[in-house]
Design a protein around this motif. Structure first.
Motif, PDB file in Angstrom:
ATOM      1  N   GLN A 308      -2.114  18.758   2.410  1.00 20.73           N
ATOM      2  CA  GLN A 308      -3.085  18.233   1.450  1.00 20.73           C
ATOM      3  C   GLN A 308      -2.773  16.792   1.048  1.00 20.73           C
ATOM      4  OE1 GLN A 308      -4.603  21.093  -1.667  1.00 20.73           O
ATOM      5  NE2 GLN A 308      -2.652  22.100  -1.216  1.00 20.73           N
ATOM      6  N   SER A 309      -1.844  16.171   1.771  1.00 21.84           N
ATOM      7  CA  SER A 309      -1.352  14.846   1.396  1.00 21.84           C
ATOM      8  C   SER A 309      -1.630  13.831   2.493  1.00 21.84           C
ATOM      9  CB  SER A 309       0.160  14.881   1.138  1.00 21.84           C
ATOM     10  OG  SER A 309       0.495  15.843   0.164  1.00 21.84           O
ATOM     11  N   ILE A 310      -1.798  12.590   2.087  1.00 30.80           N
ATOM     12  CA  ILE A 310      -1.861  11.463   3.013  1.00 30.80           C
ATOM     13  C   ILE A 310      -1.011  10.335   2.452  1.00 30.80           C
ATOM     14  CG2 ILE A 310      -3.977  10.481   1.977  1.00 30.80           C
ATOM     15  CD1 ILE A 310      -4.727   9.560   4.846  1.00 30.80           C
ATOM     16  N   LEU A 311      -0.291   9.648   3.340  1.00 27.57           N
ATOM     17  CA  LEU A 311       0.517   8.503   2.939  1.00 27.57           C
ATOM     18  C   LEU A 311      -0.146   7.262   3.527  1.00 27.57           C
ATOM     19  CD1 LEU A 311       4.404   8.664   2.935  1.00 27.57           C
ATOM     20  CD2 LEU A 311       3.084   6.604   2.531  1.00 27.57           C
ATOM     21  N   LEU A 312      -0.504   6.325   2.685  1.00 25.90           N
ATOM     22  CA  LEU A 312      -1.181   5.106   3.107  1.00 25.90           C
ATOM     23  C   LEU A 312      -0.182   3.955   3.163  1.00 25.90           C
ATOM     24  CD1 LEU A 312      -4.433   5.450   0.959  1.00 25.90           C
ATOM     25  CD2 LEU A 312      -4.036   6.185   3.321  1.00 25.90           C
ATOM     26  N   TYR A 313      -0.049   3.384   4.344  1.00 26.93           N
ATOM     27  CA  TYR A 313       0.886   2.274   4.542  1.00 26.93           C
ATOM     28  C   TYR A 313       0.150   0.969   4.274  1.00 26.93           C
ATOM     29  CZ  TYR A 313       4.276  -0.848   6.689  1.00 26.93           C
ATOM     30  OH  TYR A 313       5.181  -1.852   6.899  1.00 26.93           O
ATOM     31  N   SER A 314       0.482   0.321   3.156  1.00 24.01           N
ATOM     32  CA  SER A 314      -0.257  -0.843   2.678  1.00 24.01           C
ATOM     33  C   SER A 314       0.626  -2.079   2.657  1.00 24.01           C
ATOM     34  CB  SER A 314      -0.824  -0.546   1.277  1.00 24.01           C
ATOM     35  OG  SER A 314      -1.768  -1.503   0.899  1.00 24.01           O
ATOM     36  N   MET A 315       1.294  -2.340   3.773  1.00 27.93           N
ATOM     37  CA  MET A 315       2.183  -3.489   3.919  1.00 27.93           C
ATOM     38  C   MET A 315       2.027  -4.059   5.322  1.00 27.93           C
ATOM     39  SD  MET A 315       5.578  -1.861   2.062  1.00 27.93           S
ATOM     40  CE  MET A 315       6.475  -3.404   1.937  1.00 27.93           C
TER      41      MET A 315
END
Length: 394
Positions: A308-315
């Protein structure tokens, strides 16, 4: 008026540029070089009269707080005045105090910084500087209109047009600056062919969609990329949490204190902070959490259902792909991860747009690893390709 770029004519970062007249000498920025090598140490800048007593310098101005523009601040003689934006000074002060290897000398030096205000001219000797606030991945970034000896020079610093304040650049150029004699411009992206430039508003819209698809949205972004934190926090709907740690919230509150009266965008967003553990109801209601790639946040992410999770890489992607990076393992803590990022620098098309607006006789690229490509970008302009330490009469 003379220009000497001490470092930055053929590289991105590690910037230091000098503007001088017969009676006045000032520097703009004094930064560390950038490298993905974990053992890399930036070469120290040696500038007579700035890093030693063999000459004089009347001031050093900082365009913004990123380390590739401020990292060698302590090499500047203590008696030379420093200048920066008021919010940039506060962020430098808070960041240096929060560092795991706190440098008391640096903290004290930052406290001495004199501040300037957007649109308000000030004098360093016989040089008039007018700073204008522009959009960059560091809030409180500035370009400088520099006037002396009958010349008008535009020093862009780092900028972009696709951020939340990107439209301010045209207003500044049209209403306050007009035609200039020369433009000293960053050219970070002239060698890149990344295709369409994504705006910060598009990133915000994507986060709204992710919050509908996933119960837990974790965002890995730079703590001082505060426009992004504001934008994404504003994407969180009522009934869901928006969470960060105490340090991130302190920086957001600092920005809001300075700028909430200027724009509603900078009014304090819904943002709950924690010291050790996120609130228990986050597990029930879900929402967005700003994280950093360390064991503390890794343990927190593992408490929630990875499906139920998502990790967004914002770099910048280079941090993820460099040899020995721990970020890929961190991104694997959830079943799904996606890139959610855009550059802090103007696209080649936007660089051309700004240059055409300013209509200079001379274009002088810096903060680029491919200055020779500026001529193809501006075929009808006189592009001057300098070497580090080379002096140019303007």
């Amino acid at each position: 008026m003379k220009l000497c770029i001490h470092r930055g004519t053929h590289q991105i970062g590690g910037i230091a540029a000098e503007i001088a007249t017969e009676t006045t000498r000032m520097l703009i920025d004094m930064g560390d070089e950038l490298s993905l090598d974990p053992g890399f140490v930036s070469a120290p800048l040696h500038i007579p009269g700035v890093t030693d007593a063999n000459g004089r310098c009347d001031a050093v101005l900082f365009t913004h707080y990123h380390g590739d523009h401020t990292g060698q601040m302590l090499r500047i003689r203590p008696d030379i005045p420093l200048y920066a934006g008021a919010l940039a000074k506060d962020i430098m002060r808070l960041s240096s105090a929060h560092s795991w290897k706190k440098d008391e000398v640096l903290c004290k030096r930052i406290e001495t910084i004199r501040t300037f205000s957007a649109g308000m001219p000030f004098l360093i000797g016989d040089i008039q500087i007018t700073p204008f606030g522009i959009d960059h991945s560091a809030v409180d970034s500035y370009l400088f209109l520099i006037e002396a000896d009958g010349k008008c020079i535009l020093y862009t610093g780092d900028f972009r047009l696709h951020g939340v304040r990107g439209k301010t650049m045209d207003k500044i150029l049209d209403r306050r600056i007009g035609k200039v004699d020369a433009i000293i411009t960053e050219g970070t992206t002239v060698s890149r062919t990344d295709g369409k430039t994504v705006t910060e508003w598009e990133l915000q819209a994507r986060v709204r969609n992710y919050l509908q698809q996933y119960k837990y949205v974790f965002v890995l972004c730079a703590t001082t990329n505060l426009d992004r934190i504001f934008a994404l926090a504003r994407a969180v709907p009522r009934g869901k949490y928006c969470i960060c740690d105490d340090y991130q919230k302190m920086l957001v509150e600092t920005v809001s204190k300075h700028w909430s009266g200027i724009s509603s965008f900078y009014e304090m967003p819904k943002l709950l902070s924690f010291k050790h553990h996120p609130p228990a109801r986050f597990a029930e209601l879900g929402g967005l959490m700003f994280v950093r790639a360390n064991s503390k946040f890794g343990a927190i992410i593992c408490q929630y259902d990875p499906a139920q999770s998502i990790l967004l890489y914002s770099m910048w992607d280079g941090y993820r792909t460099k040899p020995g990076s721990t970020i890929p393992d961190f991104l694997a803590l959830t079943d799904t991860w996606e890139t959610l990022h855009t550059s802090g620098h103007a696209s080649p098309e936007d660089l051309r747009h700004v240059i055409e607006k300013a209509d200079p006789q001379l274009v002088i690229p810096m903060h680029t690893d491919a200055p020779q490509k500026m001529q193809a970008l501006c075929p009808d302009r006189t592009v001057v390709l300098l070497k580090d330490e080379e002096e140019l009469s303007l």
